[in-house]
Motif scaffolding. Structure first.
Motif, PDB file in Angstrom:
ATOM      1  N   ARG A 247       0.813  -1.208   0.000  1.00 56.68           N
ATOM      2  CA  ARG A 247       0.000   0.000   0.000  1.00 56.68           C
ATOM      3  C   ARG A 247       0.850   1.263   0.000  1.00 56.68           C
ATOM      4  O   ARG A 247       0.523   2.258  -0.654  1.00 56.68           O
ATOM      5  CB  ARG A 247      -0.919  -0.037   1.230  1.00 56.68           C
TER       6      ARG A 247
ATOM      7  N   GLY B 186       1.511   2.243  -3.336  1.00 56.27           N
ATOM      8  CA  GLY B 186       0.348   2.338  -4.198  1.00 56.27           C
ATOM      9  C   GLY B 186       0.236   1.226  -5.226  1.00 56.27           C
ATOM     10  O   GLY B 186      -0.353   1.424  -6.303  1.00 56.27           O
TER      11      GLY B 186
ATOM     12  N   GLU C 126      -8.590   2.420   3.643  1.00 57.08           N
ATOM     13  CA  GLU C 126      -8.899   3.815   3.293  1.00 57.08           C
ATOM     14  C   GLU C 126      -8.164   4.273   2.029  1.00 57.08           C
ATOM     15  O   GLU C 126      -8.626   5.188   1.346  1.00 57.08           O
ATOM     16  CB  GLU C 126      -8.569   4.735   4.465  1.00 57.08           C
ATOM     17  N   PHE C 127      -7.038   3.637   1.731  1.00 56.37           N
ATOM     18  CA  PHE C 127      -6.291   4.010   0.525  1.00 56.37           C
ATOM     19  C   PHE C 127      -7.034   3.586  -0.745  1.00 56.37           C
ATOM     20  O   PHE C 127      -7.131   4.355  -1.706  1.00 56.37           O
ATOM     21  CB  PHE C 127      -4.910   3.370   0.559  1.00 56.37           C
ATOM     22  N   TYR C 128      -7.567   2.359  -0.762  1.00 56.15           N
ATOM     23  CA  TYR C 128      -8.176   1.808  -1.982  1.00 56.15           C
ATOM     24  C   TYR C 128      -9.696   1.965  -2.044  1.00 56.15           C
ATOM     25  O   TYR C 128     -10.268   2.083  -3.122  1.00 56.15           O
ATOM     26  CB  TYR C 128      -7.825   0.323  -2.114  1.00 56.15           C
ATOM     27  N   ASN C 129     -10.339   1.950  -0.893  1.00 55.28           N
ATOM     28  CA  ASN C 129     -11.799   1.975  -0.890  1.00 55.28           C
ATOM     29  C   ASN C 129     -12.331   3.287  -1.456  1.00 55.28           C
ATOM     30  O   ASN C 129     -11.924   4.374  -1.048  1.00 55.28           O
ATOM     31  CB  ASN C 129     -12.336   1.766   0.525  1.00 55.28           C
ATOM     32  N   GLY C 130     -13.240   3.166  -2.409  1.00 58.68           N
ATOM     33  CA  GLY C 130     -13.803   4.344  -3.052  1.00 58.68           C
ATOM     34  C   GLY C 130     -13.034   4.796  -4.277  1.00 58.68           C
ATOM     35  O   GLY C 130     -13.592   5.459  -5.162  1.00 58.68           O
ATOM     36  N   TYR C 131     -11.756   4.398  -4.366  1.00 59.95           N
ATOM     37  CA  TYR C 131     -10.921   4.753  -5.521  1.00 59.95           C
ATOM     38  C   TYR C 131     -10.830   3.588  -6.504  1.00 59.95           C
ATOM     39  O   TYR C 131     -10.856   3.761  -7.715  1.00 59.95           O
ATOM     40  CB  TYR C 131      -9.513   5.159  -5.056  1.00 59.95           C
ATOM     41  N   ASP C 132     -10.690   2.387  -5.966  1.00 59.55           N
ATOM     42  CA  ASP C 132     -10.608   1.179  -6.793  1.00 59.55           C
ATOM     43  C   ASP C 132     -11.991   0.525  -6.782  1.00 59.55           C
ATOM     44  O   ASP C 132     -12.434  -0.005  -5.747  1.00 59.55           O
ATOM     45  CB  ASP C 132      -9.563   0.222  -6.212  1.00 59.55           C
ATOM     46  N   PRO C 133     -12.698   0.532  -7.935  1.00 53.45           N
ATOM     47  CA  PRO C 133     -14.082   0.012  -7.958  1.00 53.45           C
ATOM     48  C   PRO C 133     -14.203  -1.431  -7.485  1.00 53.45           C
ATOM     49  O   PRO C 133     -15.131  -1.761  -6.730  1.00 53.45           O
ATOM     50  CB  PRO C 133     -14.496   0.157  -9.423  1.00 53.45           C
TER      51      PRO C 133
ATOM     52  N   THR D 229     -13.664  -1.714  -3.776  1.00 49.42           N
ATOM     53  CA  THR D 229     -14.841  -1.191  -3.082  1.00 49.42           C
ATOM     54  C   THR D 229     -15.988  -2.202  -3.110  1.00 49.42           C
ATOM     55  O   THR D 229     -16.814  -2.236  -2.190  1.00 49.42           O
ATOM     56  CB  THR D 229     -15.285   0.134  -3.738  1.00 49.42           C
TER      57      THR D 229
END
Length: 578
Positions: A137, A140, A196-203, A206
Motif C-alpha cells: 500500500r 500504491g 482507506e487508501f483503496y476503498n472508493g478509488y478502486d471500484p 470497493t
C-alpha cells in the motif's frame, strides 16, 4: 602636568586591563554554555533519520519497523563512537554521554519489544499477511481485491478460533498482554490504512473488501478486550476495591530506571529522604496551625483552609490574582529573566469533568488548565473540587505551573539548545517544584493559611515518593495509596483517588511522581553550590540552568560547574544531606 598625564595613562591602562579581564571571563562563560557542534550535528541527523523511518514504518510492533529502527540506532552508535571524546568541551561531553544513553535505552526497548513479540506471535499467525499488504500500500501497488477479501475473511475465522483457545488460558503475563494489545492496535492501523487508501478509488476493491474488512476489524477489537481480561486476572495487585489496575514494575526495574535517570540512590534511600522532608513539613505545619489557633491539630487547621474556596465562576480571577502576585514577587527579587513574549502569550482553559477524574488539580505550561466544578458534577464532587483548589493551596502551584515553572520551561526549551531534548521528569517537574521551595525560603507565604497551603503540596510531593515506590515494589495496593494520601496529607478522598489513578493508570512513567521532590532537591543542592557560595547570582544561575534545555540534573551540574563527565560515566552524585 606630566604626573597628571601619567596618572591618566595609568588609570586608562587599568581600565583597559579590567575590561579585557571581564571580556575574557565572559568569553570563558560563553564557551562553557555555547551550542555544541560535533555531537549536536550527529543528534540532529539522527532525529531527522529516525523521524523519516517512524513516519514511513508506521505500524507499531511490526518486525519490519523494529528491524529498521534497530539498524539505524546501531549505525548512530558507531558514528558517536567515532568521535574523539577527549577533544570535546564540557557541554559536548555531556551531550555525548546523554546521546549514548538515549541510543542504548532505545535499543534496549526495541530488543524488549522483540522478546515480547516472539513470546506472543503464536496468537497472530495472520499478522505477516497484513503487514505485507500495508507494505504494498505504501507504494500504491495494485492489489487483487478478491484475494484481499479472502485473506480478510480467513483471518477473521482464524481470530474466532484463537479466541476460543485463548478463553481456556488461565492467565497471561501483564507485559505480554500489553504487547499483544499493541500488536493488535498496529494490525488494525495497517488494515485501516490499506482500506482507506483503496476503498472508493478502486471500484473492484470497493465491491469486494468493505464487509470482510469491517468483520476482521471488529473481531480484532473484541480479541484485544479478551486479552485485557486475562491481564487483570493475574495483575500482581488484585482489585482492592479501588477499581484501579496498574502494573507494578518491581524493585529491579525501579533500580534500572533510577540509574538511567542518574539518581544515585536506592528506592529505600529515596523513601528515607521523603520521610525526612515529611518531618520538616510536620514541624512547619504545627507552627502554622498554632498561629491559626488550632494548636497541634494541624488537620483541623487544614480543614479550615479548605473552606476558604472562592465561589463558582470566580476561580479564573482568583488564579490570575495569584499569578500577578507571584510574578511581581519574582521580579522584585530579581530571581530570573521572564521574557515579555512569554508573559504575553500564556492563556487559560477550563478542565472538563472527565479530565478532572485523572487530574483533580490544575496543570500548566503555555496553557494554564483550571480544575474547578462544573454543573454536571454531583454535590460531593463539586465541594471536593472547590476545597482541593482553594486559593491557599493554589498559592504554591501557580508559579509551579506558570512562571517561573512550566510555562517558562516550555518557552525556553523551544528557543535554547533545541537539539538537546533529553526529556526527564526530574528536570521538568524538579524545576517547577524547586520554585515552590525557593519562594517559600524567600518569604512568599505571608500568612499561616498561605504556609499551610504551600506545605500541603510539599507534603503531597513527599507522599508521592513513598506511595509510588511502595506500590511499584509490590508492598502497597492502590487503595492503601489512596488512604495514605487522605490520612497523612489531608487530601479529599475523590482527589486522592484521582491522584492515584493518574499515577498508575495514566501514561506516566513509574518514576514520574518521585521526580517532583527528588528533582527539586537536586536543583536546591546545585543552588547551594553555585548561588549560596557566591559564584553566581540567582538570576545568573536560573537563566543558565533553564537555557541548557532538558537533561538529568547531574549533567546540568557538570555543565554549570565545568566538570566534564567521563566517557563511561556512571551516576554518583549524592546531593542530599541526611
Amino acid at each position: 602636568m606630566t604626573n597628571c598625564v601619567n596618572r591618566s595613562l595609568f588609570y586608562c591602562s587599568a581600565l583597559l586591563l579590567t575590561a579585557l579581564q571581564v571580556n575574557a571571563q565572559t568569553e570563558k562563560v560563553n564557551d562553557l554554555y555555547q551550542q555544541t557542534s560535533e555531537v549536536n550535528n550527529v543528534m540532529v541527523q539522527y532525529n531527522a533519520d529516525n523521524g523519516n523511518l517512524v513516519r514511513f514504518y508506521t505500524v507499531e510492533n511490526s518486525p519490519e519497523r523494529r528491524a529498521r529502527l534497530l539498524e539505524v540506532n546501531k549505525s548512530y552508535q558507531a558514528k558517536l563512537q567515532a568521535l574523539n571524546f577527549d577533544n570535546l568541551n564540557t557541554g559536548t561531553k555531556v551531550d555525548y554521554v546523554l546521546f549514548d544513553r538515549k541510543l542504548k535505552e532505545e535499543q534496549y526497548q526495541l530488543q524488549l519489544e522483540e522478546k515480547d513479540y516472539n513470546a506472543v506471535k503464536k496468537w497472530f499467525p495472520f499478522a505477516d499477511s497484513i503487514y505485507a499488504l500495508e507494505k504494498r500500500r505504501r507504494r500504491g501497488l495494485l492489489l487483487d481485491p478478491s484475494q484481499v477479501a479472502d485473506q480478510f475473511n480467513t483471518a477473521y475465522k482464524t481470530v474466532q478460533d484463537l479466541q476460543k483457545k485463548f478463553a481456556k488460558e488461565n492467565a497471561i503475563a501483564m507485559e505480554q498482554g500489553k504487547r499483544a494489545e499493541g500488536i493488535i492496535k498496529g494490525l488494525r492501523s495497517a488494515l485501516k490504512s490499506t482500506f482507506e487508501f483503496y476503498n472508493g478509488y478502486d471500484p473492484m476493491f470497493t465491491w469486494w473488501v468493505p464487509q470482510p474488512y469491517k468483520k476482521l476489524d471488529s473481531v480484532l477489537a473484541v480479541y484485544s478486550d479478551s486479552i485485557k481480561v486475562k491481564e487483570k486476572s493475574i495483575t500482581p495487585q488484585k482489585d482492592d476495591g479501588s477499581g484501579i489496575f496498574g502494573n507494578p514494575i518491581g524493585a529491579s526495574e525501579l533500580q534500572r530506571r533510577l540509574q538511567l535517570e542518574m539518581i544515585a540512590y536506592t528506592p529505600d534511600e529515596l523513601v528515607a529522604i521523603a520521610n525526612k522532608e515529611f518531618a520538616w513539613c510536620d514541624q512547619e505545619m504545627l507552627k502554622a496551625s498554632r498561629e491559626m489557633g488550632f494548636g497541634d491539630n494541624w488537620k483541623q487547621a487544614l480543614e479550615k483552609v479548605k473552606t476558604m474556596y472562592v465561589k463558582p465562576g470566580e476561580q479564573p480571577a482568583a488564579m490570575l490574582a495569584l499569578y500577578n502576585e507571584s510574578v511581581e514577587f519574582i521580579k522584585s527579587h530579581d530571581l530570573i529573566t521572564i521574557p515579555p513574549l512569554a508573559e504575553e502569550t500564556w492563556r487559560m482553559r477550563m478542565m472538563t469533568p472527565k479530565e478532572q477524574l485523572i487530574n483533580p488539580f490544575f496543570t500548566g505550561g503555555e496553557e494554564f488548565s483550571i480544575s474547578y466544578p462544573t454543573n454536571s458534577m454531583s454535590q460531593d464532587e463539586k465541594l471536593m473540587s472547590m476545597r482541593g483548589n482553594n486559593p491557599h493551596f493554589s498559592r504554591a502551584t501557580v508559579h509551579h505551573e506558570l512562571f517561573a515553572g512550566h510555562s517558562l520551561q516550555e518557552f525556553s526549551t523551544n528557543r535554547y539548545k533545541t537539539y538537546r531534548h533529553f526529556e526527564t521528569p526530574f528536570w521538568i517537574e524538579g524545576w517547577a517544584l524547586y520554585w515552590e521551595m525557593l519562594l517559600w525560603d524567600q518569604g512568599f507565604a505571608k500568612k499561616p493559611e498561605d504556609r499551610i497551603g504551600m506545605l500541603f503540596w510539599r507534603m503531597h510531593r513527599c507522599a508521592r515518593i513513598i506511595f509510588s515506590l511502595n506500590y511499584h515494589t509490590g508492598k502497597w495496593t492502590p487503595q492503601q495509596c489512596i488512604d495514605f494520601l487522605v490520612d497523612r496529607v489531608g487530601h479529599e478522598r475523590a482527589n486522592a483517588e484521582g491522584e492515584v489513578r493518574r499515577s498508575f493508570v495514566g501514561s506516566y512513567d513509574p518514576l514520574y511522581q518521585i521526580a517532583y521532590m527528588i528533582g527539586g532537591l537536586q536543583i536546591m543542592s546545585l543552588k547551594r553550590e553555585l548561588v549560596d557560595s557566591g559564584k553566581m547570582t540567582f538570576k545568573q544561575f536560573h537563566d543558565a540552568f533553564i537555557q541548557q534545555n532538558m537533561m538529568p540534573i547531574e549533567m546540568e551540574r557538570a555543565i554549570l560547574e565545568n566538570k566534564p563527565p567521563a566517557k563511561d560515566f556512571t551516576t554518583s552524585w549524592k546531593f542530599y544531606n541526611f
